[in-house]
Design an enzyme around this catalytic site. Structure first.
Site, PDB file in Angstrom:
ATOM      1  N   THR A 192       0.636  -1.337  -0.458  1.00  0.00           N
ATOM      2  CA  THR A 192       0.170   0.034   0.291  1.00  0.00           C
ATOM      3  C   THR A 192       0.851   1.231  -0.112  1.00  0.00           C
ATOM      4  O   THR A 192       1.984   1.501  -0.281  1.00  0.00           O
ATOM      5  CB  THR A 192      -0.715   0.005   1.167  1.00  0.00           C
ATOM      6  OG1 THR A 192      -2.039   1.089   0.534  1.00  0.00           O
ATOM      7  CG2 THR A 192      -0.373   0.144   2.799  1.00  0.00           C
ATOM      8  N   ASN A 193       0.573   2.476  -0.078  1.00  0.00           N
ATOM      9  CA  ASN A 193       0.700   3.867   0.356  1.00  0.00           C
ATOM     10  C   ASN A 193       1.075   4.506   1.445  1.00  0.00           C
ATOM     11  O   ASN A 193       0.032   4.229   2.181  1.00  0.00           O
ATOM     12  CB  ASN A 193       0.694   4.247  -1.195  1.00  0.00           C
ATOM     13  CG  ASN A 193      -0.281   4.429  -1.277  1.00  0.00           C
ATOM     14  OD1 ASN A 193      -1.139   5.203  -0.899  1.00  0.00           O
ATOM     15  ND2 ASN A 193      -1.292   4.313  -2.314  1.00  0.00           N
ATOM     16  N   ARG A 194       1.528   5.207   1.764  1.00  0.00           N
ATOM     17  CA  ARG A 194       1.043   6.264   2.551  1.00  0.00           C
ATOM     18  C   ARG A 194       0.239   7.413   2.609  1.00  0.00           C
ATOM     19  O   ARG A 194      -0.374   8.169   3.578  1.00  0.00           O
ATOM     20  CB  ARG A 194       2.899   7.453   2.920  1.00  0.00           C
ATOM     21  CG  ARG A 194       3.385   6.862   3.184  1.00  0.00           C
ATOM     22  CD  ARG A 194       4.915   7.238   3.581  1.00  0.00           C
ATOM     23  NE  ARG A 194       4.346   8.368   4.373  1.00  0.00           N
ATOM     24  CZ  ARG A 194       5.740   9.902   4.201  1.00  0.00           C
ATOM     25  NH1 ARG A 194       6.193   9.616   3.433  1.00  0.00           N
ATOM     26  NH2 ARG A 194       5.317  11.111   4.969  1.00  0.00           N
ATOM     27  N   SER A 195      -1.008   7.157   1.966  1.00  0.00           N
ATOM     28  CA  SER A 195      -2.455   8.615   1.753  1.00  0.00           C
ATOM     29  C   SER A 195      -3.214   7.555   3.476  1.00  0.00           C
ATOM     30  O   SER A 195      -2.943   6.243   3.362  1.00  0.00           O
ATOM     31  CB  SER A 195      -2.873   7.974   0.643  1.00  0.00           C
ATOM     32  OG  SER A 195      -4.094   8.590   0.447  1.00  0.00           O
TER      33      SER A 195
END
Ligand code: CTP
Length: 417
Positions: free
Chosen positions: A205-208
């Site tokens: 996933t990512n840091r959003s």
């Protein structure tokens, strides 16, 4: 001075946290409960929390003429919970207790946070009272849906005190922050990061954080829109009041949900941080290390490209799968480098994606991700470019919606978006 008016409903206990919210921000707070509110929470609690005396009637402290003075001196009046009866009395202009008298003399922004059973909220009498109060300039917050007193669930639950506080703070800063300019409009917003599975226990996933998309959904609902929020991975954010939340995991899920919900939308906003790639294969059982303590599958993962959901929606509109007047807004998080500035990259992305409006955030140095403040630019396909000054994600959401609403109104008249 802020007045917290408290109606006689079970949610009166939540007014205590709201009083705290304002006193902690340094405001002088006066609590004015109705007689029946005191059946739920005692005057001593409100006096201790606000540090001010509490009274309900017009015949106490008569020489100070409190029913006139308090309203005149207030910078903001927030009624939480606003019961059906209290809103009916306010809509009629009654002045039979200190709270309704204060409402007649107040010239500052007035916010009603309703709390009642769904049947009462939906009753034509309440609908008419809400419409009257709004016509006269008051803000009536959309209630939350969920567990009500007793066993039933539905619309009519008092929003959480943090949400009421946030909306009240916004109105304190700008009394015109919540116009009902999205009434009758369908808005679909994506938020948060996507999760791309590797096996049943691992994902990429990512840091959003999802905060910007949630702020947009919250304000769009409070501006009158019917809002669907397609939410991916977020940092445990509570669903905004009055918003229909659809949960998704992967970019492919996101694409199906957006395609389905955007079909009859007036406005689509892609605030989600979509993974550009996903693992080519998703193992059906957990990937394990071998006897040598290594896993070839985890050391080297083959990735394949995900579809571009935003560009896909723009194409779908061109094909006629979306209404031609649907306004589409994209986001871009960019860093500048030797090849160009943040603005150069933003302009190129706007052209590449084909959307009507691009919200451009400069990232890096801890900006934009997982924080509460943002800055950037709003780039329009019509060539309009506006700088977005550093501000809260809520303030930013307001500015994005202002620009989007203008285009939605123009699209409805057949003018260029
Ligand atoms: N987006 C999308 N589908 C993707 C990637 C991005 O819909 N597979 C959307 C995002 O929701 C956002 C916009 O496109 O509204 C721009 O996202 P960004 O990640 O900045 O763009 P990319 O196309 O991935 O470009 P880059 O090459 O800069 O990563």
């Amino acid at each position: 001075m802020i007045i917290v008016g408290v109606g006689g409903g079970i949610a009166a206990y939540k007014a205590c946290s709201l009083v705290r919210h304002f006193t902690e921000a340094g405001h002088d707070v006066r609590v004015i409960p109705t007689e029946s509110a005191l059946k739920f929470v005692g005057a001593a609690t409100f006096e201790a929390l606000s540090g001010n005396p509490v009274q309900t009637g017009v015949f106490e402290s008569v020489p100070e003429v409190p029913h006139v003075r308090l309203g005149q001196e207030a910078d903001l009046v927030v009624i939480a919970p606003a019961t059906a009866d209290l809103m009916a009395r306010a809509a009629q202009g009654r002045a039979d207790d200190l709270l309704t008298g204060t409402l007649l003399t107040a010239r500052c922004p007035v916010v009603f946070a309703p709390a009642m059973h769904t049947e009462m909220w939906e009753h034509p009498a309440t609908r008419a009272n809400v419409a009257t109060l709004r016509e006269r300039g008051a803000t009536v917050i959309e209630p939350a849906s969920g567990r009500l007193t007793g066993k039933d669930t539905g619309a009519g639950r008092l929003p959480e005190p943090e949400e009421i506080g946030l909306l009240a703070d916004l109105l304190l800063e700008n009394p015109a922050a919540l116009p009902r300019d999205l009434e009758g409009r369908r808005v679909v917003i994506s938020a948060g990061g996507t999760k791309e599975a590797l096996d049943p226990v691992r994902y990429l996933t990512n840091r959003s954080s999802g905060k910007q998309g949630y702020a947009l959904a919250r304000l769009a609902a409070q501006r009158g829109a019917d809002v669907t929020l397609v939410a991916g991975n977020t940092v445990g954010l509570a669903a905004p009041s009055g918003v229909h939340v659809v949960r998704i995991a992967s970019a492919l899920d996101l694409r199906s949900a957006m395609t389905e919900h955007a079909a009859d939308a007036d406005l689509v906003i892609m605030a989600a941080a979509v993974a550009d790639y996903r693992p080519a294969e998703v193992a059906t059982t957990k990937l394990k290390k071998g006897s040598d303590g290594r896993s070839e599958q985890l050391e080297s993962i083959t990735m394949i490209e995900n579809p571009d959901v935003l560009a896909g929606l723009v194409d779908a509109r061109a094909r006629g799968d979306l209404r031609p007047e649907t306004v589409i807004v994209g986001f871009a998080a960019e860093t500048g480098d030797d090849g160009g500035s943040v603005l150069d990259y933003g302009r190129a992305k706007l052209r590449r994606k084909g959307c009507d409006l691009l919200v451009l955030n400069a990232v890096g140095d801890g900006r934009a991700f997982e924080v509460d403040e943002n800055s950037g630019w709003l780039l329009g396909a019509d060539g309009n470019e506006t700088a977005l000054p550093l501000g809260s994600k809520t303030a930013m959401a307001g500015r994005i919606l202002d620009a989007a609403v203008e285009r939605v109104a123009a699209a409805g008249t057949g003018a260029a978006r």
